[in-house]
Design a protein around this motif. Sequence first.
Motif, PDB file in Angstrom:
ATOM      1  N   LEU A 137      51.602  37.172  35.674  1.00 18.44           N
ATOM      2  CA  LEU A 137      51.009  37.168  34.334  1.00 18.44           C
ATOM      3  C   LEU A 137      49.495  37.047  34.400  1.00 18.44           C
ATOM      4  O   LEU A 137      48.767  37.767  33.713  1.00 18.44           O
ATOM      5  CB  LEU A 137      51.605  36.027  33.511  1.00 18.44           C
ATOM      6  N   GLY A 138      49.007  36.135  35.234  1.00 24.44           N
ATOM      7  CA  GLY A 138      47.557  35.944  35.335  1.00 24.44           C
ATOM      8  C   GLY A 138      46.847  37.189  35.836  1.00 24.44           C
ATOM      9  O   GLY A 138      45.775  37.553  35.328  1.00 24.44           O
ATOM     10  N   SER A 139      47.441  37.878  36.813  1.00 20.65           N
ATOM     11  CA  SER A 139      46.797  39.074  37.348  1.00 20.65           C
ATOM     12  C   SER A 139      46.762  40.188  36.313  1.00 20.65           C
ATOM     13  O   SER A 139      45.776  40.939  36.221  1.00 20.65           O
ATOM     14  CB  SER A 139      47.519  39.541  38.611  1.00 20.65           C
ATOM     15  N   VAL A 140      47.820  40.297  35.508  1.00 21.15           N
ATOM     16  CA  VAL A 140      47.866  41.332  34.472  1.00 21.15           C
ATOM     17  C   VAL A 140      46.829  41.046  33.387  1.00 21.15           C
ATOM     18  O   VAL A 140      46.091  41.951  32.962  1.00 21.15           O
ATOM     19  CB  VAL A 140      49.274  41.426  33.858  1.00 21.15           C
ATOM     20  N   ILE A 141      46.768  39.804  32.931  1.00 21.73           N
ATOM     21  CA  ILE A 141      45.801  39.460  31.882  1.00 21.73           C
ATOM     22  C   ILE A 141      44.377  39.695  32.373  1.00 21.73           C
ATOM     23  O   ILE A 141      43.529  40.230  31.645  1.00 21.73           O
ATOM     24  CB  ILE A 141      46.003  38.005  31.422  1.00 21.73           C
ATOM     25  N   ALA A 142      44.076  39.323  33.612  1.00 22.32           N
ATOM     26  CA  ALA A 142      42.741  39.537  34.163  1.00 22.32           C
ATOM     27  C   ALA A 142      42.401  41.026  34.191  1.00 22.32           C
ATOM     28  O   ALA A 142      41.286  41.435  33.823  1.00 22.32           O
ATOM     29  CB  ALA A 142      42.649  38.946  35.564  1.00 22.32           C
ATOM     30  N   GLU A 143      43.339  41.851  34.604  1.00 20.13           N
ATOM     31  CA  GLU A 143      43.103  43.291  34.673  1.00 20.13           C
ATOM     32  C   GLU A 143      42.917  43.880  33.280  1.00 20.13           C
ATOM     33  O   GLU A 143      42.011  44.691  33.040  1.00 20.13           O
ATOM     34  CB  GLU A 143      44.262  43.978  35.384  1.00 20.13           C
ATOM     35  N   GLN A 144      43.754  43.480  32.335  1.00 22.77           N
ATOM     36  CA  GLN A 144      43.671  44.054  30.998  1.00 22.77           C
ATOM     37  C   GLN A 144      42.435  43.572  30.249  1.00 22.77           C
ATOM     38  O   GLN A 144      41.850  44.327  29.470  1.00 22.77           O
ATOM     39  CB  GLN A 144      44.946  43.742  30.225  1.00 22.77           C
ATOM     40  N   GLU A 145      42.014  42.342  30.478  1.00 25.44           N
ATOM     41  CA  GLU A 145      40.783  41.865  29.840  1.00 25.44           C
ATOM     42  C   GLU A 145      39.574  42.594  30.407  1.00 25.44           C
ATOM     43  O   GLU A 145      38.613  42.862  29.689  1.00 25.44           O
ATOM     44  CB  GLU A 145      40.646  40.356  30.021  1.00 25.44           C
ATOM     45  N   SER A 146      39.612  42.912  31.689  1.00 25.05           N
ATOM     46  CA  SER A 146      38.517  43.659  32.296  1.00 25.05           C
ATOM     47  C   SER A 146      38.365  45.020  31.628  1.00 25.05           C
ATOM     48  O   SER A 146      37.259  45.490  31.358  1.00 25.05           O
ATOM     49  CB  SER A 146      38.775  43.824  33.794  1.00 25.05           C
ATOM     50  N   ARG A 147      39.504  45.665  31.321  1.00 24.24           N
ATOM     51  CA  ARG A 147      39.465  46.955  30.627  1.00 24.24           C
ATOM     52  C   ARG A 147      39.006  46.782  29.189  1.00 24.24           C
ATOM     53  O   ARG A 147      38.203  47.545  28.670  1.00 24.24           O
ATOM     54  CB  ARG A 147      40.852  47.579  30.634  1.00 24.24           C
ATOM     55  N   GLN A 148      39.543  45.757  28.529  1.00 24.60           N
ATOM     56  CA  GLN A 148      39.275  45.566  27.101  1.00 24.60           C
ATOM     57  C   GLN A 148      37.799  45.365  26.819  1.00 24.60           C
ATOM     58  O   GLN A 148      37.250  45.910  25.867  1.00 24.60           O
ATOM     59  CB  GLN A 148      40.061  44.356  26.587  1.00 24.60           C
ATOM     60  N   PHE A 149      37.151  44.547  27.647  1.00 26.60           N
ATOM     61  CA  PHE A 149      35.744  44.252  27.417  1.00 26.60           C
ATOM     62  C   PHE A 149      34.829  45.222  28.140  1.00 26.60           C
ATOM     63  O   PHE A 149      33.620  45.009  28.215  1.00 26.60           O
ATOM     64  CB  PHE A 149      35.445  42.810  27.830  1.00 26.60           C
ATOM     65  N   ASP A 150      35.450  46.282  28.685  1.00 23.19           N
ATOM     66  CA  ASP A 150      34.683  47.359  29.321  1.00 23.19           C
ATOM     67  C   ASP A 150      33.722  46.813  30.352  1.00 23.19           C
ATOM     68  O   ASP A 150      32.542  47.171  30.381  1.00 23.19           O
ATOM     69  CB  ASP A 150      33.913  48.159  28.253  1.00 23.19           C
ATOM     70  N   ARG A 151      34.237  45.941  31.190  1.00 26.88           N
ATOM     71  CA  ARG A 151      33.413  45.402  32.257  1.00 26.88           C
ATOM     72  C   ARG A 151      33.408  46.403  33.406  1.00 26.88           C
ATOM     73  O   ARG A 151      34.451  46.661  33.993  1.00 26.88           O
ATOM     74  CB  ARG A 151      33.967  44.065  32.741  1.00 26.88           C
ATOM     75  N   PRO A 152      32.283  46.993  33.710  1.00 27.39           N
ATOM     76  CA  PRO A 152      32.251  47.993  34.787  1.00 27.39           C
ATOM     77  C   PRO A 152      32.530  47.353  36.129  1.00 27.39           C
ATOM     78  O   PRO A 152      31.685  46.696  36.724  1.00 27.39           O
ATOM     79  CB  PRO A 152      30.826  48.557  34.705  1.00 27.39           C
ATOM     80  N   SER A 153      33.758  47.534  36.618  1.00 24.24           N
ATOM     81  CA  SER A 153      34.158  46.851  37.841  1.00 24.24           C
ATOM     82  C   SER A 153      33.357  47.301  39.046  1.00 24.24           C
ATOM     83  O   SER A 153      33.294  46.604  40.048  1.00 24.24           O
ATOM     84  CB  SER A 153      35.655  47.077  38.101  1.00 24.24           C
ATOM     85  N   GLY A 154      32.722  48.455  38.975  1.00 23.76           N
ATOM     86  CA  GLY A 154      31.953  48.936  40.105  1.00 23.76           C
ATOM     87  C   GLY A 154      30.454  48.736  39.955  1.00 23.76           C
ATOM     88  O   GLY A 154      29.689  49.345  40.666  1.00 23.76           O
TER      89      GLY A 154
END
Length: 203
Positions: A137-154
């Motif tokens: 659950l924690g890994s999914v929420i972290a991944e989806q929040e990264s997408r939601q807030f448009d945090r450029p992972s690179g």
Amino acid sequence: MAIVKQGLALLNEVGLDGLSLRRLARELGVQAPALYRHFAGKDDLLHAMADAMFDAEMAALDRPPPGADWGDWLAERSRAVRRAMLSYRDGGRLREHMDDPADHWPGLELLLQMMEEAGFTAEEALSAVFAVGNHVLGSVIAEQESRQFDRPSGRDVHIDPRRFPRLARAATLRTCGRDFEGEFEYGLKVFIAGLRGMSARAR
């Protein structure tokens, strides 16, 4: 149910915070009061959506194959749960609204039985399943929040290699952004390996 299916489709468009019975009613071409005959409120709708979110993935995991290893089976169940949550926007947050997971109990009962037969106590087996579930659950929420807030992972991270040589070397491994699947699999591997060690000591 068609209402729940449309609710999941709308979730992908507007996210959990934008979802409402009124908006769903508009999508279905009905008046909002018509939905209240099926759901008492938004929470009631979210419970049904959370249950339905897992239907496709979990249906195939009710019974382990003959001779299945408990660790392999726990890992497969974890991956299936992760896939289900990632298949919908805010799926991780929606999971927290799950109302009645009874449909998943047969498979879980067999998993716990397999773990007890491997040497775990009933309490240890259940705690292990919950711990791995929290990782999923924690890994999914972290991944989806990264997408939601448009945090450029690179995005570029400037780290002084003289002060933080290890961090600087690690940053070069992430030039293409975070590998959420890799992080999830690594954590899952650590969990399973640790649990196998506990099982061996118990025997």
